[in-house]
Scaffold this motif. Structure first.
Motif, PDB file in Angstrom:
ATOM      1  N   GLY A  79       0.820  -1.216   0.000  1.00  0.00           N
ATOM      2  CA  GLY A  79       0.000   0.000   0.000  1.00  0.00           C
ATOM      3  C   GLY A  79       0.848   1.258   0.000  1.00  0.00           C
ATOM      4  O   GLY A  79       0.578   2.194  -0.755  1.00  0.00           O
ATOM      5  N   LEU A  80       1.891   1.281   0.841  1.00  0.00           N
ATOM      6  CA  LEU A  80       2.789   2.441   0.875  1.00  0.00           C
ATOM      7  C   LEU A  80       3.511   2.628  -0.451  1.00  0.00           C
ATOM      8  O   LEU A  80       3.690   3.754  -0.924  1.00  0.00           O
ATOM      9  N   ARG A  81       3.910   1.513  -1.059  1.00  0.00           N
ATOM     10  CA  ARG A  81       4.597   1.591  -2.357  1.00  0.00           C
ATOM     11  C   ARG A  81       3.683   2.208  -3.412  1.00  0.00           C
ATOM     12  O   ARG A  81       4.116   3.055  -4.208  1.00  0.00           O
ATOM     13  N   LEU A  82       2.422   1.779  -3.426  1.00  0.00           N
ATOM     14  CA  LEU A  82       1.486   2.328  -4.408  1.00  0.00           C
ATOM     15  C   LEU A  82       1.282   3.829  -4.190  1.00  0.00           C
ATOM     16  O   LEU A  82       1.219   4.605  -5.157  1.00  0.00           O
ATOM     17  N   ILE A  83       1.210   4.254  -2.927  1.00  0.00           N
ATOM     18  CA  ILE A  83       1.071   5.687  -2.635  1.00  0.00           C
ATOM     19  C   ILE A  83       2.306   6.447  -3.105  1.00  0.00           C
ATOM     20  O   ILE A  83       2.195   7.511  -3.733  1.00  0.00           O
ATOM     21  N   ILE A  84       3.488   5.921  -2.814  1.00  0.00           N
ATOM     22  CA  ILE A  84       4.733   6.588  -3.218  1.00  0.00           C
ATOM     23  C   ILE A  84       4.845   6.656  -4.742  1.00  0.00           C
ATOM     24  O   ILE A  84       5.262   7.675  -5.292  1.00  0.00           O
ATOM     25  N   ILE A  88       5.265   9.988  -6.947  1.00  0.00           N
ATOM     26  CA  ILE A  88       6.316  10.160  -7.960  1.00  0.00           C
ATOM     27  C   ILE A  88       5.705  10.553  -9.299  1.00  0.00           C
ATOM     28  O   ILE A  88       6.203  11.448  -9.984  1.00  0.00           O
ATOM     29  N   LYS A  89       4.599   9.912  -9.655  1.00  0.00           N
ATOM     30  CA  LYS A  89       3.939  10.226 -10.925  1.00  0.00           C
ATOM     31  C   LYS A  89       3.381  11.647 -10.920  1.00  0.00           C
ATOM     32  O   LYS A  89       3.527  12.379 -11.903  1.00  0.00           O
ATOM     33  N   ASN A  92       5.917  14.432 -11.492  1.00  0.00           N
ATOM     34  CA  ASN A  92       6.615  14.339 -12.781  1.00  0.00           C
ATOM     35  C   ASN A  92       8.004  13.720 -12.628  1.00  0.00           C
ATOM     36  O   ASN A  92       9.000  14.246 -13.115  1.00  0.00           O
ATOM     37  N   ASN A  93       8.055  12.584 -11.940  1.00  0.00           N
ATOM     38  CA  ASN A  93       9.292  11.816 -11.736  1.00  0.00           C
ATOM     39  C   ASN A  93      10.403  12.654 -11.104  1.00  0.00           C
ATOM     40  O   ASN A  93      11.546  12.659 -11.565  1.00  0.00           O
ATOM     41  N   ASN A  94      10.052  13.339 -10.033  1.00  0.00           N
ATOM     42  CA  ASN A  94      11.008  14.144  -9.273  1.00  0.00           C
ATOM     43  C   ASN A  94      12.155  13.248  -8.808  1.00  0.00           C
ATOM     44  O   ASN A  94      11.951  12.264  -8.109  1.00  0.00           O
ATOM     45  N   LYS A  95      13.381  13.591  -9.212  1.00  0.00           N
ATOM     46  CA  LYS A  95      14.564  12.770  -8.897  1.00  0.00           C
ATOM     47  C   LYS A  95      14.789  12.643  -7.399  1.00  0.00           C
ATOM     48  O   LYS A  95      15.201  11.597  -6.912  1.00  0.00           O
TER      49      LYS A  95
END
Length: 155
Positions: A79-84, A88-89, A92-95
């Motif tokens: 769940g945390l991964r999906l939120i992160i 990120i999306k 705009n793929n912030n480095k």
């Protein structure tokens, strides 16, 4: 599902195992009521570890508790991964966010390796201390004890 995704989910399961084995936070069950000695139990959130009455440096483990803790924490991590990934999306793929996510993942992998090693040492170098399932309440009833759980945080 490609190999890269399999590795990602395996990593989440591995980290879930590490969090489930840790005692940085969790529940400690202490039983009281008679003159009988009874071990303390530890859960994160399910009971997976019990102190040995013979040695303060040795513990017994419940395979069912370890599996349930791993599943519990893996579901939370997914769940945390999906939120992160959504963050990120949206960014705009912030480095900075991507590298922070990777750094946290690396730290959690190292944390898991350390927790597995510590648990191995606590077993007394023998896998004889792993049981399939414990029913702490049933054992406590036999001795007339009442077990109470208390949350603890090591930080």
């Amino acid at each position: 599902m490609n190999f890269k995704n399999i590795i990602k989910y395996f990593t989440l399961i591995f980290i879930g195992l590490g969090i489930g084995l840790s005692l940085l936070f969790g529940v400690e069950y202490t039983c009281k009521g008679s003159n009988e000695m009874f071990p303390d139990y530890y859960g994160n959130p399910f009971i997976f570890k019990q102190e040995s009455l013979g040695s303060s440096l040795e513990y017994y483990f419940s395979l069912t508790g370890i599996i349930l803790n791993t599943l519990f924490w893996t579901i939370i991590l997914i769940g945390l991964r999906l939120i992160i990934l959504k963050i990120i999306k949206i960014s705009n793929n912030n480095k900075f966010i991507i590298y922070s996510y990777r750094l946290i993942t690396l730290v959690l992998i190292l944390f898991t390796i350390l927790n597995i090693y510590i648990s191995y040492l606590e077993m007394g170098m023998s896998f004889n201390q792993i049981e399939l399932y414990w029913d702490m309440n049933k054992e406590a009833q036999v001795y007339g004890l009442i077990c109470e759980g208390e949350w603890f945080f090591m930080f």
